[in-house]
Design a protein around this motif. Sequence first.
Motif, PDB file in Angstrom:
ATOM      1  N   ARG A  71       0.867  -1.473   0.118  1.00  0.00           N
ATOM      2  CA  ARG A  71       0.213   0.133  -0.188  1.00  0.00           C
ATOM      3  C   ARG A  71       0.741   0.975   0.016  1.00  0.00           C
ATOM      4  N   GLY A  72       0.154   2.116  -1.130  1.00  0.00           N
ATOM      5  CA  GLY A  72       1.243   3.590  -1.212  1.00  0.00           C
ATOM      6  C   GLY A  72       0.336   4.440  -0.774  1.00  0.00           C
ATOM      7  N   SER A  73       0.043   5.453  -1.225  1.00  0.00           N
ATOM      8  CA  SER A  73      -0.427   6.631  -0.471  1.00  0.00           C
ATOM      9  C   SER A  73      -2.109   6.182  -0.603  1.00  0.00           C
ATOM     10  N   PHE A  74      -2.711   6.883   0.767  1.00  0.00           N
ATOM     11  CA  PHE A  74      -3.965   6.076   0.345  1.00  0.00           C
ATOM     12  C   PHE A  74      -4.751   6.274  -1.101  1.00  0.00           C
ATOM     13  N   GLU A  75      -4.507   7.367  -0.975  1.00  0.00           N
ATOM     14  CA  GLU A  75      -5.284   8.236  -2.756  1.00  0.00           C
ATOM     15  C   GLU A  75      -5.541   6.679  -3.050  1.00  0.00           C
ATOM     16  N   ARG A 137      -6.102  13.183  10.907  1.00  0.00           N
ATOM     17  CA  ARG A 137      -6.150  11.300   9.919  1.00  0.00           C
ATOM     18  C   ARG A 137      -7.310  11.315  10.046  1.00  0.00           C
ATOM     19  N   VAL A 138      -8.902  11.346  10.323  1.00  0.00           N
ATOM     20  CA  VAL A 138      -9.626  10.593  10.275  1.00  0.00           C
ATOM     21  C   VAL A 138     -10.721  11.678   9.508  1.00  0.00           C
ATOM     22  N   GLN A 142     -11.698  11.576   5.445  1.00  0.00           N
ATOM     23  CA  GLN A 142     -12.457  11.185   5.103  1.00  0.00           C
ATOM     24  C   GLN A 142     -13.641  12.043   4.144  1.00  0.00           C
ATOM     25  N   SER A 143     -12.473  13.589   3.510  1.00  0.00           N
ATOM     26  CA  SER A 143     -12.100  14.408   2.529  1.00  0.00           C
ATOM     27  C   SER A 143     -11.898  13.677   0.577  1.00  0.00           C
ATOM     28  N   THR A 144     -11.280  12.373   1.082  1.00  0.00           N
ATOM     29  CA  THR A 144     -10.932  11.565   0.090  1.00  0.00           C
ATOM     30  C   THR A 144     -12.444  10.487  -0.401  1.00  0.00           C
ATOM     31  N   GLY A 145     -13.246  10.611   0.206  1.00  0.00           N
ATOM     32  CA  GLY A 145     -14.922   9.768  -0.097  1.00  0.00           C
ATOM     33  C   GLY A 145     -15.289   9.111   1.019  1.00  0.00           C
ATOM     34  N   LYS A 146     -14.016   8.715   1.481  1.00  0.00           N
ATOM     35  CA  LYS A 146     -14.568   7.819   2.761  1.00  0.00           C
ATOM     36  C   LYS A 146     -15.432   8.234   3.947  1.00  0.00           C
ATOM     37  N   THR A 147     -16.266   7.002   4.034  1.00  0.00           N
ATOM     38  CA  THR A 147     -17.276   7.215   5.457  1.00  0.00           C
ATOM     39  C   THR A 147     -15.996   7.803   7.169  1.00  0.00           C
TER      40      THR A 147
END
Length: 209
Positions: A71-75, A137-138, A142-147
Amino acid sequence: MPIRVITLEREYGSGGTVIAGEVASRLGWKLWDQLLTAEIARRLDCDCRDVEKHEERKDPAYYRLFKAFMRGSFEGSLNAPRLRMVDTERVREVVKKLLPEIADAGNCVIVGRGSAYYLGQRPDAFHVFIYAPFKDRVRRLQSTGKTETEAFELAETVDRDRTDFIKRYFDDDWPGRHRFHLMVNSGMGDETTVQIIIDAVAQCAKHRG
C-alpha cells in the motif's frame, strides 16, 4: 556527502503522499510512490486481472501483511496493482534489489514500502516519518470520499498492519525512532511540513559537508 535520497514513511491518512509529492516537486526530484508499485509489477510481469481471480484464496492474515507493504498513498491504495501471494517472496526480492537501484540513481523521494529500513545504512539518505493527530487523519480520509466509519477503521488498522509487517520481516519497530532523521506532525499544515522537511534536508547536508 550530499543528500540524494529521501524516504518518507507515514501514518495512514497523515497526508504523506501529498507531502512527498510536493517535496519532490520543490526539489525537482523523482517521486517513487505508485510508480514504485507499478515497477515492481512490471518486473514480475504480473497480470493484475488474472491475479484478482486467485488472491482471495490465499491466507488472509499473510495477505493482510503483504497489502500493508504494497500500500502506498491512501489515495491510490485501491488502484495499486494486486500481486499474487505466491509471489510475495519474489516481490520482497525485487524490492530489495530495486530500492538500492533507485537510490543509486539519486534525486528521489521514496514513499513507504519499508524504504527507510532497506536503505537505512546509506549515508546519502534522509529518512522522514510523518504523523498526525487521529482526528486529523480521519478528517483527511473523509475528504477523499471515505465514510466516517471507514475512515476510523482505516486509521486504526492500516498502521497496525504496517507495524506487523516490519516486525515480521525486519524484527524492528514501526516507526522506530532510531530509523528516522526527522519525525514531523503534518497537523501543522502540509505547506509547513514540506518546508520543515526541505529545510532539515538542507541543514543535514550542510552539517555532513
